[in-house]
Every structure is written in structure tokens, then in C-alpha cells.
Design a protein around this motif. Structure first.
Motif, PDB file in Angstrom:
ATOM      1  N   GLN A  72     -32.414  47.117  39.443  1.00  0.00           N
ATOM      2  CA  GLN A  72     -32.969  47.838  38.282  1.00  0.00           C
ATOM      3  C   GLN A  72     -34.362  47.302  37.955  1.00  0.00           C
ATOM      4  OE1 GLN A  72     -29.894  47.301  35.345  1.00  0.00           O
ATOM      5  NE2 GLN A  72     -29.084  49.365  35.644  1.00  0.00           N
ATOM      6  N   ASN A  76     -37.753  49.512  38.379  1.00  0.00           N
ATOM      7  CA  ASN A  76     -38.658  49.697  37.239  1.00  0.00           C
ATOM      8  C   ASN A  76     -40.064  49.220  37.573  1.00  0.00           C
ATOM      9  OD1 ASN A  76     -36.851  50.876  35.501  1.00  0.00           O
ATOM     10  ND2 ASN A  76     -36.127  48.943  34.681  1.00  0.00           N
ATOM     11  N   ARG A  79     -41.612  51.862  39.815  1.00  0.00           N
ATOM     12  CA  ARG A  79     -41.953  53.067  39.042  1.00  0.00           C
ATOM     13  C   ARG A  79     -43.233  52.832  38.245  1.00  0.00           C
ATOM     14  NH1 ARG A  79     -36.032  54.560  36.549  1.00  0.00           N
ATOM     15  NH2 ARG A  79     -35.225  55.716  38.327  1.00  0.00           N
ATOM     16  N   THR A  80     -43.306  51.684  37.569  1.00  0.00           N
ATOM     17  CA  THR A  80     -44.493  51.368  36.771  1.00  0.00           C
ATOM     18  C   THR A  80     -45.724  51.302  37.661  1.00  0.00           C
ATOM     19  OG1 THR A  80     -43.049  50.030  35.411  1.00  0.00           O
ATOM     20  CG2 THR A  80     -45.407  49.738  35.048  1.00  0.00           C
ATOM     21  N   THR A 167     -29.775  53.573  38.666  1.00  0.00           N
ATOM     22  CA  THR A 167     -30.696  54.589  38.153  1.00  0.00           C
ATOM     23  C   THR A 167     -30.242  55.194  36.826  1.00  0.00           C
ATOM     24  OG1 THR A 167     -29.576  56.278  39.464  1.00  0.00           O
ATOM     25  CG2 THR A 167     -31.512  55.257  40.462  1.00  0.00           C
TER      26      THR A 167
END
Lengths: 196, 159
Positions: A72, A76, A79-80, A167
Motif C-alpha cells: 500500500q 501510494n 501514484r504520487t 487497492t
């Protein structure tokens, strides 16, 4: 086993933390590499994920497995990073060939798709190169969520239930995205069906 | 098993995510259905081509260095806590933004000072003008007095 290791890290044991890095470093690095397609940035992100683990390990209560928690964090971060890259308009769609990484550290086709034995026929070699390019492009052109799920499933070998937990989606959603991702790649690679 | 259902299950079958019972049913279906057989063969061919890790295996040194770098970053965190280290704050992009912002603030201060100075100058000029105007206004009177005095002198001389 892993629970004991986590408790040791929470107690400030550096050896246990090194063991955790050793256990997850490859998966973390390759996941980032497939997600962001840039070697140096992938390395930095994977390392940053471990630093985040170190920072937050005391808050880890074990409601989910460490693996889920770690992925996770990793997801993250990716994604960032991708959002930031998109904002800076640095998204690249070119696919360098024949070198593992180009001068900017981008992953090459050879890296993404392994070289199969195609013999020494120049025509086949060229066709194989085209196929590799097409495979890499088909993966890179997937919608972000489908690419995430395909990468977690195919390259990390996680179970659908684990991906759902990481997710925060339902298992049915994961299955749908996975199926659509593969279908989309099949459509893009229809010209190469005979080559496989 | 219908083809539509089986095709959505092919992905799960490939990744061995189906239960034993479902796998058996799908296997039986695949033996009988050439369409699904073709679909599954295509799927396997594509997914097998994405096998990667063995091909991009890094050297042992790379992973040793990787762990060392993690520990270096952890040490920095221990040193600086949650606040960022100066070199993290002063990355080129942030440095440029900071310089740009600083210049903008300086420009505003400079412009403001200039405007104030100009206003003061105008005010000073107004004061001078007012003083001069006062002098001009009083000029005749002074002249008159001087003239009167002069007339008196002339009268005295003539007288």
C-alpha cells in the motif's frame, strides 16, 4: 515468522529491519520499475518505501499483513510520483531499444520483455524486436488502474484478494480490471499472434 | 460451462486462482470447446512473454548498495526527524521558486518605496509652491510698504 520480525523492528532492532529490506527489496524495485518505467526513480521510490516503513512501523498494528501494508505504501508512492510527473508534463512514450537502461535511466524493451530464442533469421529478429516494442507499449498504454492491477498480479504474483486489500477495491473489480487489461493488450497485439 | 463465463475465468485459471472444482470444470470445458482453447492459448502466449524478473536480475552489489542507501536515508530521518533536511528543501526546482518568490517580494518593496518617495516629492513640491505663492501674494504689500517708505524718503529729500 514475519510477525516476530516486525516486533523486533518495532523494538528498534536494525538486523530485523535489514532482513525485511532483503526480503522485499527486489519486489519493491521491480514493481516501481514497471509502474514508472525509470530505473533511478524506481530505485529511489523503493528506498523511500522502506524509509516510510521505518518511520511508521511503530504505528503498524497488524490489522492487515505486513506485505499488504508495505505494498500500500509502495503503491501510494508510485501514484504520487506519477501524478507529480504528469503535472510536470514529463510523461514519455518513447521506448529505447537494445540497452538495459538508456542515459536517462529508462527501462528498455529488453528489460521489460526477455529475449526468447528466435534463431539467427534477421527477419525474425526484427519481427521479435517489433513484438517486444508492442508488448511494452501495450502495457504502458493501459489505463493507470489496469496497469497497477496487472503489475501487482503478474509481476508481484499477488493473489486477487491481496490486490483487493491493497487497492481498497472489491475482488470482482480487480478481476474485471485484470481481464480488461489482458483483453486490451491482446487487441493491441493482434498483429503479432502468429509470432508467439 | 458457457463460453462467455469461461473466458472471464481463463485469466483466473492461468493465475491458478480458481478453486479445485472450478478448475476441473474449466479444464473439461477447454477440452471440448475449440474457441476457448484458442482464447486460452493466446492468453498464455501473451502473458508468458511478460516473464521478466530473471532477465533483469541485478547484481548482488546492486542489492547491497540498495540496502546501504536505505540505511543512509533512515539515518537522515533519525537526524532530521520528520522535517526535511536542508538539501531536500533546496532542490533546484524549489530553489528557483524561492529565488523567484524572493525577487517578486523585493520588486514589490522597491516599487512601493519608489511610489512613496515620488508622492513625498510631489508633496514637497506642493509645499514649496504654496510658500512661493504666499510670497507672491504678499509681494505687492511688501513692495507697497517699500514704495511708501521710498516716497517718504523722496518727500523728505525734496522737502
Amino acid at each position: 515468522m514475519e510477525g516476530v520480525l516486525i516486533e523486533k523492528i518495532q523494538g528498534g532492532n536494525p538486523v530485523a529491519f535489514t532482513e525485511i529490506i532483503e526480503k522485499y527489496q527486489k519486489k519493491a524495485y521491480y514493481f516501481c520499475l514497471h509502474m514508472i518505467n525509470h530505473a533511478q526513480e524506481a530505485e529511489d521510490l523503493a528506498q523511500e518505501a522502506f524509509v516510510r516503513v521505518f518511520k511508521s512501523i511503530k504505528n503498524f498494528r497488524g490489522h492487515s499483513s505486513f506485505q499488504t501494508w508495505f505494498y500500500q505504501i509502495l503503491l501510494n508512492l508510485c501514484r504520487t510520483h506519477l501524478r507529480r510527473r504528469y503535472m510536470l508534463n514529463r510523461v514519455t512514450f518513447n521506448f529505447p531499444q537494445n540497452t538495459e537502461f538508456d542515459e536517462r535511466g529508462q527501462m528498455s524493451i529488453e528489460t521489460i520483455i526477455p529475449d526468447k530464442s528466435w534463431g539467427s533469421d534477421p527477419g525474425k529478429v526484427m519481427r521479435n524486436q517489433e513484438l517486444k516494442t508492442a508488448l511494452a507499449q501495450s502495457l504502458d498504454q493501459l489505463p493507470p488502474q489496469q496497469k497497477e492491477i496487472f503489475t501487482l498480479k503478474h509481476f508481484l504474483g499477488l493473489k486477487i484478494s491481496e490486490i483487493a486489500e491493497i487497492t481498497g477495491n472489491a475482488e470482482g473489480t480487480i478481476k474485471t480490471h485484470l481481464f480488461r487489461a489482458i483483453k486490451a493488450m491482446q487487441v493491441k497485439l493482434k498483429d503479432f499472434r502468429e509470432e508467439f | 460451462m458457457e463460453c462467455k463465463v469461461s473466458q472471464t475465468k481463463l485469466v483466473e485459471y492461468y493465475y491458478q486462482e480458481l478453486s479445485q472444482e472450478e478448475s476441473n470444470r474449466l479444464r473439461e470445458h477447454l477440452l471440448l470447446c475449440p474457441v476457448c482453447q484458442k482464447e486460452f492459448t493466446d492468453l498464455v502466449k501473451i502473458l508468458d512473454n511478460f516473464e521478466v524478473d530473471s532477465n533483469i536480475e541485478k547484481s548482488t552489489e546492486f542489492w547491497v548498495e540498495f540496502r546501504e542507501k536505505v540505511w543512509q536515508k533512515v539515518s537522515l530521518y533519525k537526524l532530521w526527524g520528520n522535517s526535511r533536511a536542508p538539501w531536500q528543501i533546496l532542490n533546484p526546482l524549489r530553489l528557483l521558486s524561492a529565488i523567484g518568490g524572493g525577487l517578486f517580494v523585493l520588486l514589490i518593496i522597491f516599487t512601493s518605496i519608489k511610489i512613496v518617495e515620488e508622492r513625498q516629492q510631489v508633496k514637497g513640491a506642493d509645499t514649496e509652491l504654496a510658500q512661493e505663492w504666499e510670497l507672491i501674494e504678499n509681494f505687492d504689500l511688501i513692495n507697497d510698504i517699500e514704495l511708501i517708505e521710498d516716497i517718504n524718503v523722496v518727500d523728505q529729500v525734496e522737502g
